[in-house]
Design a protein around this motif. Structure first.
Motif, PDB file in Angstrom:
ATOM      1  N   THR A 174      -3.458  -1.797  -1.161  1.00 30.55           N
ATOM      2  CA  THR A 174      -3.018  -1.041  -2.344  1.00 30.55           C
ATOM      3  C   THR A 174      -4.085  -0.036  -2.776  1.00 30.55           C
ATOM      4  N   THR A 175      -5.355  -0.397  -2.606  1.00 29.12           N
ATOM      5  CA  THR A 175      -6.425   0.545  -2.926  1.00 29.12           C
ATOM      6  C   THR A 175      -6.392   1.734  -1.969  1.00 29.12           C
ATOM      7  N   ALA A 176      -6.152   1.451  -0.693  1.00 30.92           N
ATOM      8  CA  ALA A 176      -6.019   2.528   0.287  1.00 30.92           C
ATOM      9  C   ALA A 176      -4.831   3.420  -0.058  1.00 30.92           C
ATOM     10  N   GLY A 177      -3.733   2.803  -0.495  1.00 35.68           N
ATOM     11  CA  GLY A 177      -2.559   3.580  -0.899  1.00 35.68           C
ATOM     12  C   GLY A 177      -2.856   4.462  -2.096  1.00 35.68           C
ATOM     13  N   SER A 178      -3.628   3.932  -3.051  1.00 40.58           N
ATOM     14  CA  SER A 178      -4.013   4.718  -4.229  1.00 40.58           C
ATOM     15  C   SER A 178      -4.821   5.942  -3.824  1.00 40.58           C
ATOM     16  N   VAL A 179      -5.754   5.748  -2.904  1.00 41.70           N
ATOM     17  CA  VAL A 179      -6.617   6.845  -2.462  1.00 41.70           C
ATOM     18  C   VAL A 179      -5.808   7.903  -1.716  1.00 41.70           C
ATOM     19  N   LEU A 214      -4.431 -12.281  -0.077  1.00 42.90           N
ATOM     20  CA  LEU A 214      -4.826 -11.705  -1.361  1.00 42.90           C
ATOM     21  C   LEU A 214      -5.758 -10.514  -1.156  1.00 42.90           C
ATOM     22  N   LEU A 215      -6.749 -10.666  -0.293  1.00 38.07           N
ATOM     23  CA  LEU A 215      -7.679  -9.564  -0.018  1.00 38.07           C
ATOM     24  C   LEU A 215      -6.955  -8.397   0.631  1.00 38.07           C
ATOM     25  N   ALA A 216      -6.022  -8.711   1.531  1.00 33.98           N
ATOM     26  CA  ALA A 216      -5.258  -7.652   2.193  1.00 33.98           C
ATOM     27  C   ALA A 216      -4.447  -6.851   1.172  1.00 33.98           C
ATOM     28  N   ALA A 217      -3.898  -7.546   0.183  1.00 37.12           N
ATOM     29  CA  ALA A 217      -3.120  -6.865  -0.863  1.00 37.12           C
ATOM     30  C   ALA A 217      -3.995  -5.887  -1.633  1.00 37.12           C
ATOM     31  N   GLY A 249       0.818  -1.209   0.000  1.00 36.71           N
ATOM     32  CA  GLY A 249       0.000   0.000   0.000  1.00 36.71           C
ATOM     33  C   GLY A 249       0.846   1.251   0.000  1.00 36.71           C
ATOM     34  N   LEU A 250       1.916   1.250   0.782  1.00 36.60           N
ATOM     35  CA  LEU A 250       2.823   2.396   0.836  1.00 36.60           C
ATOM     36  C   LEU A 250       3.485   2.618  -0.522  1.00 36.60           C
ATOM     37  N   ALA A 251       3.898   1.520  -1.157  1.00 35.15           N
ATOM     38  CA  ALA A 251       4.539   1.625  -2.474  1.00 35.15           C
ATOM     39  C   ALA A 251       3.592   2.239  -3.496  1.00 35.15           C
ATOM     40  N   ILE A 252       2.322   1.841  -3.459  1.00 34.89           N
ATOM     41  CA  ILE A 252       1.341   2.373  -4.410  1.00 34.89           C
ATOM     42  C   ILE A 252       1.021   3.835  -4.108  1.00 34.89           C
ATOM     43  N   ALA A 253       0.987   4.212  -2.832  1.00 33.05           N
ATOM     44  CA  ALA A 253       0.777   5.626  -2.479  1.00 33.05           C
ATOM     45  C   ALA A 253       1.892   6.478  -3.079  1.00 33.05           C
ATOM     46  N   LEU A 254       3.120   5.993  -2.981  1.00 31.66           N
ATOM     47  CA  LEU A 254       4.257   6.727  -3.540  1.00 31.66           C
ATOM     48  C   LEU A 254       4.216   6.717  -5.061  1.00 31.66           C
ATOM     49  N   GLU A 255       3.716   5.630  -5.638  1.00 30.89           N
ATOM     50  CA  GLU A 255       3.589   5.538  -7.104  1.00 30.89           C
ATOM     51  C   GLU A 255       2.652   6.612  -7.636  1.00 30.89           C
ATOM     52  N   ASN A 256       1.606   6.933  -6.873  1.00 33.33           N
ATOM     53  CA  ASN A 256       0.686   7.988  -7.281  1.00 33.33           C
ATOM     54  C   ASN A 256       1.371   9.345  -7.280  1.00 33.33           C
ATOM     55  N   LEU A 257       2.268   9.559  -6.336  1.00 35.08           N
ATOM     56  CA  LEU A 257       2.959  10.838  -6.224  1.00 35.08           C
ATOM     57  C   LEU A 257       4.140  10.929  -7.170  1.00 35.08           C
ATOM     58  N   PHE A 258       4.728   9.790  -7.516  1.00 34.44           N
ATOM     59  CA  PHE A 258       5.876   9.747  -8.424  1.00 34.44           C
ATOM     60  C   PHE A 258       5.578   8.738  -9.529  1.00 34.44           C
ATOM     61  N   PRO A 259       4.831   9.162 -10.581  1.00 33.04           N
ATOM     62  CA  PRO A 259       4.410   8.253 -11.650  1.00 33.04           C
ATOM     63  C   PRO A 259       5.498   7.379 -12.265  1.00 33.04           C
ATOM     64  N   PRO A 260       6.788   7.828 -12.275  1.00 32.87           N
ATOM     65  CA  PRO A 260       7.804   6.914 -12.822  1.00 32.87           C
ATOM     66  C   PRO A 260       7.887   5.585 -12.076  1.00 32.87           C
ATOM     67  N   LEU A 261       7.421   5.538 -10.817  1.00 34.76           N
ATOM     68  CA  LEU A 261       7.337   4.253 -10.124  1.00 34.76           C
ATOM     69  C   LEU A 261       6.194   3.470 -10.763  1.00 34.76           C
ATOM     70  N   PRO A 262       6.482   2.338 -11.394  1.00 38.93           N
ATOM     71  CA  PRO A 262       5.451   1.649 -12.183  1.00 38.93           C
ATOM     72  C   PRO A 262       4.532   0.746 -11.362  1.00 38.93           C
ATOM     73  N   SER A 263       3.227   1.041 -11.415  1.00 37.53           N
ATOM     74  CA  SER A 263       2.257   0.176 -10.732  1.00 37.53           C
ATOM     75  C   SER A 263       2.215  -1.199 -11.376  1.00 37.53           C
ATOM     76  N   GLU A 264       2.598  -1.269 -12.673  1.00 33.46           N
ATOM     77  CA  GLU A 264       2.585  -2.569 -13.352  1.00 33.46           C
ATOM     78  C   GLU A 264       3.668  -3.505 -12.847  1.00 33.46           C
ATOM     79  N   VAL A 265       4.601  -2.968 -12.045  1.00 29.51           N
ATOM     80  CA  VAL A 265       5.594  -3.819 -11.372  1.00 29.51           C
ATOM     81  C   VAL A 265       5.142  -4.091  -9.936  1.00 29.51           C
ATOM     82  N   ILE A 266       4.689  -3.040  -9.253  1.00 35.53           N
ATOM     83  CA  ILE A 266       4.322  -3.159  -7.838  1.00 35.53           C
ATOM     84  C   ILE A 266       3.142  -4.109  -7.626  1.00 35.53           C
TER      85      ILE A 266
END
Length: 212
Positions: free
Chosen positions: A62-67, A55-58, A23-40
């Motif tokens: 990650t959805t919480a991180g996106s928001v 699986l549900l926790a993931a 989730g933290l990685a995806i939150a940062l991906e939103n702020l720094f688009p060069p971090l690829p969500s297609e890898v995370i």
């Protein structure tokens, strides 16, 4: 090379924090688009398949991180506001105040669709939050659309990584092609905009000379 470094970093983050790390990685991906969500995201799915997280926790984390990441950019847009945005845009060559007004009109008509579907378009999935903030889209609406769009995008990629297992890296190849098509279309649109604006400027200059 960059993808490999991101993979090592995200793997270390998830090994340490589990699903919250994804989730933290995806939150940062939103702020720094060069971090690829297609890898995370596929990597998070692979980790879930290996039993390192649920699986549900993931999906939830990650959805919480996106928001959270989207909210930060929404806040940036709200802070900039209309006046600052126009002031900044006016300094960009070939951009006029009328262009901003047209963009505002477009967002007023299609803003909800833009925020929802924009969450499923590489690069723009982050940037779409800024105009939503500038236009002060009602926060509950923004949160609802962002959460739903992010949940769909994240679930699709996490499930792909979960089902592909050790072959999860194949997802990046498909998304890379998709991203190049999107960026290519945007580049063509920008070129067309510049050409139209240059042609229009020349016509206006000729008319002014004829009047003079």
């Amino acid at each position: 090379m960059i993808a490999g470094s991101v993979q090592q970093w995200v793997t270390s983050l998830m090994d340490t924090l589990g699903a919250p790390g994804a989730g933290l990685a995806i939150a940062l991906e939103n702020l720094f688009p060069p971090l690829p969500s297609e890898v995370i995201l596929p990597l998070a799915g692979f980790a879930a398949g290996a039993g390192k997280m649920g699986l549900l926790a993931a999906v939830l984390w990650t959805t919480a991180g996106s928001v959270v990441g989207a909210l930060a950019l929404y806040g940036l847009g709200a802070w900039l506001g209309r006046e600052r945005t126009i002031a900044l845009a006016s300094k960009v060559p070939l951009v006029k105040a009328s262009d901003i007004e047209k963009s505002e009109d477009w967002f007023a008509r299609h803003g909800t669709k833009a925020v929802f579907f924009g969450r499923m378009v590489p690069v723009f999935r982050s940037l779409i939050s800024v105009p939503a903030g500038v236009e002060r889209m009602p926060l509950p609406v923004f949160l609802g659309l962002t959460t739903l769009g992010s949940a769909i995008w994240n679930t699709a990629f996490i499930m792909a990584g979960y089902l592909l297992g050790e072959n999860w890296t194949k997802v990046s190849g498909y998304v890379s092609t998709y991203s190049k098509i999107i960026l290519g279309v945007v580049a063509l649109a920008l070129v067309a905009f510049v050409v139209r604006r240059v042609v229009r400027s020349r016509k206006e200059n000729r008319k002014e000379k004829q009047r003079g």
